[in-house]
Design an enzyme around this catalytic site. Structure first.
Site, short mmCIF file in Angstrom:
data_model
loop_
_atom_site.label_atom_id
_atom_site.label_comp_id
_atom_site.label_asym_id
_atom_site.label_seq_id
_atom_site.Cartn_x
_atom_site.Cartn_y
_atom_site.Cartn_z
N ARG A 128 1.15 -1.70 0.33
CA ARG A 128 0.21 -0.12 -0.22
C ARG A 128 0.46 0.89 0.12
NH1 ARG A 128 -2.94 1.91 5.03
NH2 ARG A 128 -4.66 3.41 3.78
N HIS A 132 0.48 3.64 -2.90
CA HIS A 132 0.49 5.10 -2.90
C HIS A 132 0.88 6.16 -2.64
CE1 HIS A 132 -3.69 4.43 -0.58
NE2 HIS A 132 -4.13 3.67 -1.33
N HIS A 255 -6.32 -5.71 -4.16
CA HIS A 255 -7.08 -6.04 -3.05
C HIS A 255 -7.13 -7.44 -2.70
CE1 HIS A 255 -9.49 -1.90 -3.76
NE2 HIS A 255 -8.73 -1.56 -2.73
N TRP A 271 -11.01 -8.33 1.84
CA TRP A 271 -11.34 -8.82 0.86
C TRP A 271 -11.56 -10.14 0.74
CZ3 TRP A 271 -7.77 -4.99 1.53
CH2 TRP A 271 -9.02 -3.33 0.62
#
Length: 377
Positions: A128, A132, A255, A271
């Protein structure tokens, strides 16, 4: 006063070195003046100039120019830093691939030493962080992306989409102390590569060359996906980076990893049933399970009707509703190898967004070895 008046003098003074001609460096300076530089002192030819805060101390003329236009000096410092990187590439004055493999191996240790954190791995949060740090790129303005690692600074560090990533940045800070020569942009993206590969994912081609930037170059809020939105929003965000529908769906497969937290995004749950392993289960579950809207006081999200333990975000569920997205999502649900191939290519592209090609130390990306491959050897 125009910046072009400073280019040749700064280049000549700052990059006098026996291994690279002043003429070549001056040309590289002009070609690679792309953005903010590190706040660390830049040393070359036995001289040192402090760039932090926009100050280049090289005499009375420099002080006068700084006092009248400090922003100009930040730009000059950035261009200088970018030229230093380009010069390193030109003279092969860069750490070898083996040195980056050592950094990779250190990150492996951290991924495995997560203790009770989430599902026992720091891997998902490192992915992540890399995502990002790279996904802020705007192809129209050429701003954002992984080149300057501006999530180190406020307000970008406190953007809503980056909630909780202080954990990942703190983890990487320990690696940075052991390998101070690596830039934050290279470190963070390498962390994402390491995490994906060590969690049974595909190989991710990667190469170093990113430089560290200024706080003034932090990107505005709103450049990362808002999970509560739909297809139009996804296309707006990803098209801005230069991706198409197929790549949007391929990247969404990340995900498969990790989970949402109410104290960060407001959403809650994983998920998939294996949130520390890279598989195409994310796509399979989208089509195989029946999803219903969760009844709770939090933001709008879905849960699987069978167990109520899994969740999907509105931006996930839209992959089954939008005709173009659905075509690719179904293909990935049916063929993990196909998704691995497309995911690897898309992630490698994502991690290089915003980095001038000339800064990379290799014309072709590297494939770094997993811990298992090194042990077998």
């Amino acid at each position: 006063m125009s910046f072009s008046m400073l280019r040749a003098p700064v280049c000549k003074a700052a990059f006098s070195t026996p291994s690279v001609s002043q003429f070549a460096l001056r040309n590289q300076f002009r070609r690679f003046a792309t953005g903010p530089a590190s706040s660390e002192p830049v040393k070359s030819g036995g001289k040192s100039w402090l760039i932090g805060g926009g100050l280049l101390a090289f005499g009375g003329v420099g002080y006068y120019l700084y006092s009248t236009n400090p922003d100009l000096f930040k730009e000059a410092g950035t261009a200088a830093k970018s030229s230093v990187q380009a010069a390193k590439v030109a003279t092969k004055f860069t750490p070898a691939q083996e040195d980056y493999q050592k950094v990779y191996n250190k990150i492996v240790q951290l991924v495995e030493d997560a203790g009770d954190y989430d599902d026992g791995s720091y891997g998902p949060v490192l992915v992540r962080l890399a995502w990002h740090a790279s996904g802020t790129y705007d192809k129209e303005t050429g701003t954002g992306g992984s080149n300057y690692a501006t999530m180190r600074f406020e307000p970008e560090a406190k953007h809503g989409a980056n909630n909780g990533l202080n954990i990942a940045r703190d983890i990487m800070e320990g690696v940075k102390k052991e390998f101070p020569w690596i830039s934050y942009g290279d470190l963070w993206t390498l962390g994402g590569v390491c995490a994906i590969q060590e969690m049974s994912g595909p190989k991710i081609p990667w190469r170093p060359g990113r430089i560290d930037g200024f706080a003034t170059e932090a990107t505005p809020d709103g450049r990362l996906p808002d999970a509560s939105q739909g297809a139009d929003h996804l296309r707006s965000i990803f098209y801005r980076m230069g991706f198409n529908d197929q790549e949007i769906v391929a990247l969404s497969g990340a995900h498969a990893l990790g989970r949402c937290h109410t104290d960060r995004s407001g959403f809650d749950g994983p998920w998939t049933f294996s949130p520390t392993t890279v598989t195409n289960d994310y796509f399979k579950l989208l089509f195989d399970e029946r999803w219903i809207w969760k009844k709770w006081s939090g933001p709008k999200q879905l849960v699987d009707k069978k167990t109520g333990t899994l969740m999907m975000l509105p931006t996930d569920y839209v992959l089954t509703q939008d005709k173009s997205f659905k075509k690719f999502a179904k293909a990935y649900a049916d063929d993990q190898d196909l998704w691995f191939k497309d995911f690897s290519k898309a992630v490698s592209t994502l991690f290089e967004l915003g980095v001038p090609t000339q800064q990379f130390v290799s014309s072709e990306p590297w494939i770094l070895k997993t811990k298992e491959e090194q042990e077998e050897k």
